[in-house]
Enzyme design. Structure first.
Site, mmCIF file in Angstrom:
data_model
loop_
_atom_site.group_PDB
_atom_site.id
_atom_site.type_symbol
_atom_site.label_atom_id
_atom_site.label_comp_id
_atom_site.label_asym_id
_atom_site.label_seq_id
_atom_site.Cartn_x
_atom_site.Cartn_y
_atom_site.Cartn_z
ATOM 1 N N HIS A 260 0.837 -1.194 0.000
ATOM 2 C CA HIS A 260 0.000 0.000 0.000
ATOM 3 C C HIS A 260 0.872 1.244 0.000
ATOM 4 O O HIS A 260 1.870 1.300 0.724
ATOM 5 C CB HIS A 260 -0.856 0.063 1.280
ATOM 6 C CG HIS A 260 -2.129 -0.707 1.179
ATOM 7 N ND1 HIS A 260 -2.813 -1.122 2.295
ATOM 8 C CD2 HIS A 260 -2.845 -1.125 0.102
ATOM 9 C CE1 HIS A 260 -3.904 -1.764 1.906
ATOM 10 N NE2 HIS A 260 -3.937 -1.793 0.589
ATOM 11 N N PRO A 263 0.729 3.470 3.269
ATOM 12 C CA PRO A 263 0.235 2.473 4.219
ATOM 13 C C PRO A 263 -0.311 3.178 5.473
ATOM 14 O O PRO A 263 -0.126 4.390 5.613
ATOM 15 C CB PRO A 263 1.502 1.684 4.567
ATOM 16 C CG PRO A 263 2.605 2.673 4.426
ATOM 17 C CD PRO A 263 2.173 3.657 3.350
ATOM 18 N N HIS A 267 6.143 0.393 8.644
ATOM 19 C CA HIS A 267 7.185 -0.634 8.759
ATOM 20 C C HIS A 267 6.865 -1.555 7.590
ATOM 21 O O HIS A 267 5.728 -2.074 7.521
ATOM 22 C CB HIS A 267 7.097 -1.368 10.098
ATOM 23 C CG HIS A 267 8.092 -2.480 10.218
ATOM 24 N ND1 HIS A 267 9.199 -2.408 11.029
ATOM 25 C CD2 HIS A 267 8.139 -3.683 9.609
ATOM 26 C CE1 HIS A 267 9.894 -3.536 10.902
ATOM 27 N NE2 HIS A 267 9.268 -4.322 10.047
ATOM 28 N N HIS A 269 5.657 -3.888 4.910
ATOM 29 C CA HIS A 269 4.889 -5.136 4.913
ATOM 30 C C HIS A 269 4.226 -5.291 3.554
ATOM 31 O O HIS A 269 3.978 -4.307 2.845
ATOM 32 C CB HIS A 269 3.858 -5.142 6.045
ATOM 33 C CG HIS A 269 2.931 -3.970 6.012
ATOM 34 N ND1 HIS A 269 3.249 -2.752 6.584
ATOM 35 C CD2 HIS A 269 1.715 -3.814 5.447
ATOM 36 C CE1 HIS A 269 2.257 -1.902 6.392
ATOM 37 N NE2 HIS A 269 1.309 -2.519 5.697
ATOM 38 N N HIS A 271 1.039 -7.225 1.362
ATOM 39 C CA HIS A 271 -0.280 -7.870 1.496
ATOM 40 C C HIS A 271 -0.383 -9.025 0.497
ATOM 41 O O HIS A 271 -0.024 -8.870 -0.674
ATOM 42 C CB HIS A 271 -1.397 -6.870 1.179
ATOM 43 C CG HIS A 271 -1.372 -5.645 2.048
ATOM 44 N ND1 HIS A 271 -2.336 -5.378 2.988
ATOM 45 C CD2 HIS A 271 -0.495 -4.619 2.131
ATOM 46 C CE1 HIS A 271 -2.055 -4.244 3.604
ATOM 47 N NE2 HIS A 271 -0.942 -3.750 3.094
HETATM 48 N N1 GTA Z 1 -2.117 -9.819 12.081
HETATM 49 O O1 GTA Z 1 -2.390 -6.447 15.138
HETATM 50 C C1 GTA Z 1 -2.468 -6.785 13.962
HETATM 51 C C2 GTA Z 1 -2.754 -5.897 12.889
HETATM 52 N N2 GTA Z 1 -3.010 -4.550 12.819
HETATM 53 C C3 GTA Z 1 -3.073 -3.615 13.902
HETATM 54 C C4 GTA Z 1 -3.200 -4.226 11.515
HETATM 55 N N3 GTA Z 1 -3.063 -5.324 10.771
HETATM 56 C C5 GTA Z 1 -2.787 -6.376 11.582
HETATM 57 N N4 GTA Z 1 -2.581 -7.675 11.289
HETATM 58 C C6 GTA Z 1 -2.323 -8.525 12.308
HETATM 59 N N5 GTA Z 1 -2.258 -8.081 13.608
HETATM 60 O O2 GTA Z 1 -4.125 -5.107 6.355
HETATM 61 C C7 GTA Z 1 -3.131 -5.406 9.320
HETATM 62 C C8 GTA Z 1 -4.254 -4.566 8.740
HETATM 63 C C9 GTA Z 1 -3.710 -4.218 7.343
HETATM 64 C C10 GTA Z 1 -2.213 -4.313 7.518
HETATM 65 C C11 GTA Z 1 -1.560 -2.959 7.467
HETATM 66 O O3 GTA Z 1 -1.956 -4.851 8.798
HETATM 67 O O4 GTA Z 1 -5.468 -5.270 8.702
HETATM 68 P P1 GTA Z 1 -1.493 -0.927 5.816
HETATM 69 O O5 GTA Z 1 -0.397 -0.327 6.618
HETATM 70 O O6 GTA Z 1 -1.382 -0.842 4.358
HETATM 71 O O7 GTA Z 1 -2.776 -0.306 6.405
HETATM 72 O O8 GTA Z 1 -1.646 -2.464 6.160
HETATM 73 P P2 GTA Z 1 -4.282 -0.344 5.928
HETATM 74 O O9 GTA Z 1 -4.511 -1.333 4.886
HETATM 75 O O10 GTA Z 1 -4.725 1.047 5.729
HETATM 76 O O11 GTA Z 1 -4.943 -0.759 7.273
HETATM 77 P P3 GTA Z 1 -6.355 -1.181 7.543
HETATM 78 O O12 GTA Z 1 -6.444 -1.181 9.019
HETATM 79 O O13 GTA Z 1 -6.616 -2.444 6.846
HETATM 80 O O14 GTA Z 1 -7.337 -0.044 6.948
HETATM 81 C C12 GTA Z 1 -7.680 0.112 5.564
HETATM 82 C C13 GTA Z 1 -9.137 0.367 5.372
HETATM 83 O O15 GTA Z 1 -9.762 -0.917 5.330
HETATM 84 C C14 GTA Z 1 -9.792 1.103 6.522
HETATM 85 O O16 GTA Z 1 -9.773 2.489 6.374
HETATM 86 C C15 GTA Z 1 -11.171 0.539 6.485
HETATM 87 O O17 GTA Z 1 -11.989 1.256 5.594
HETATM 88 C C16 GTA Z 1 -10.994 -0.859 5.990
HETATM 89 N N6 GTA Z 1 -10.947 -1.823 7.088
HETATM 90 C C17 GTA Z 1 -10.097 -1.844 8.121
HETATM 91 N N7 GTA Z 1 -10.339 -2.881 8.933
HETATM 92 C C18 GTA Z 1 -11.384 -3.529 8.387
HETATM 93 C C19 GTA Z 1 -12.103 -4.675 8.765
HETATM 94 N N8 GTA Z 1 -11.788 -5.379 9.869
HETATM 95 N N9 GTA Z 1 -13.110 -5.059 7.986
HETATM 96 C C20 GTA Z 1 -13.432 -4.391 6.871
HETATM 97 N N10 GTA Z 1 -12.777 -3.292 6.455
HETATM 98 C C21 GTA Z 1 -11.785 -2.860 7.202
#
Ligand code: GTA
Length: 329
Positions: A260, A263, A267, A269, A271
């Protein structure tokens, strides 16, 4: 006495000493109350629906637990059907209430048994104001970030404002989620941990979602990648694909493997999602295929420090305010 976290989630993204955490998920008297895993939503008081996706059948809720001042974000999502659970749904245990019956056509409201009635629940607790912004419905704007914009606007902002990445260190040090690790290459330069993403409940492979988190500290995002990181990227691609093939029987041609930009967590990572799964964040304005990233760096070693990268920012995002201040949006 419950420990109160800083309202602002900001934490420097470089050179931080990981804090201690227990490996077995248990808590002690000294732990703050929110460290204990929830067993129900008893006492939960809804403040507001932050966002609602009828198509994905998910809802993002802001709330609190009675008697505690910390706020929470709760994400509820209906889970897909799977071949294993269908026999339970299509059984005498599913009660049907007729809505319409006309000749050969019928509509019913079904109440299936508990084992096929689960919902996926994600909780951020305590949630900070930044989490509330992240999960709220807002206008979005496309930003074209040049290499100079990154160095002058984005990077200084990130160094002051990025989300905490303690959860990443907990995984890398086997303090949390170690039982969920699918594959680990411990090499300090090219190694990584592959494990299920928080968004995947592991119930069915058609919404498979794993992340590979690199062992090396200090690579914040795509922007930091140079040809020097090619061995790391090739390693993640090859060993990640092999591990998923072995463990979940999904071949590389059924995987979407991407980074992403921006992101949420700085750090590095990667997907890994099932190609059939329309995971959040797979749009052209955010997802960069790992195979493309590798090829760009092979063609031009400093590609990502020069390339203009487009991404969306939300109305209440502080970074958008910084781009506006600089006259770049
Ligand atoms: N295993 O503790 C964790 C953890 N955390 C805190 C985050 N991730 C984790 N995984 C494990 N343990 O895919 C995962 C996240 C994400 C990745 C980080 O690490 O699930 P990123 O830095 O590119 O951040 O990736 P990203 O993708 O923006 O993060 P996130 O949280 O997925 O948010 C993106 C959008 O997706 C949000 O704005 C929201 O609209 C949607 N979204 C978030 N969570 C959910 C959900 N549970 N269900 C549906 N949609 C969601």
């Amino acid at each position: 006495m419950a420990e109160k976290r800083k309202a602002d989630d900001a934490e420097p993204i470089t050179a931080q000493e990981p804090k201690k955490a227990k490996s077995d998920g248990t808590t002690t008297q000294e732990d703050p109350h929110w460290a204990t895993p929830l067993s129900s939503f008893q006492g939960f008081e809804m403040i507001k629906i932050l966002n609602d996706h009828p198509k994905n059948k998910s809802v993002f809720v802001h709330g609190k637990f009675r008697g505690h001042e910390e706020e929470a974000v709760v994400i509820l999502e209906k889970t897909p059907f799977s071949e294993e659970t269908l026999p339970f749904a299509l059984s005498g245990e599913t009660k049907l209430k007729v809505g319409l019956k006309n000749d050969i056509y019928g509509n019913y409201h079904g109440t299936p048994p508990a084992q096929v009635n689960g919902i996926k629940v994600s909780v951020v607790y305590p949630a900070t104001p930044k989490h509330l912004v992240k999960y709220s419905q807002q206008q979005t704007y496309l930003v074209q970030e040049t290499g100079d914009d990154y160095r002058n606007i984005t990077l200084p902002f990130l160094q002051a404002e990025a989300f905490r990445i303690q959860w990443v260190y907990n995984i890398l040090e086997h303090k949390q989620e170690s039982e969920r690790i699918v594959f680990e290459d411990p090499d300090k330069e090219t190694g990584f941990i592959l494990l299920p993403d928080m968004k995947w409940d592991l119930k069915q492979v058609n919404d498979l979602y794993l992340i590979a988190i690199v062992h090396k500290h200090g690579i914040k995002s795509l922007r930091d990648l140079t040809a020097e990181h090619l061995p790391l990227l090739h390693n993640i691609l090859k060993k990640g694909q092999e591990a998923i093939q072995e463990k979940f029987s999904i071949p590389p041609c059924k995987l979407r493997i991407y980074l992403h930009y921006q992101p949420s967590y700085y750090h590095l990572h990667v997907h890994f999602t099932h190609l059939n799964f329309d995971a959040p964040g797979t749009g052209v304005e955010r997802a960069h295929l790992l195979s493309d990233v590798i090829e760009h760096l092979e063609i031009m070693p400093d590609y990502y420090s020069k390339k203009t990268l487009a991404f969306c920012l939300r109305e209440n995002d502080q970074l958008l305010a910084e781009f506006r201040k600089a006259g770049r949006v």
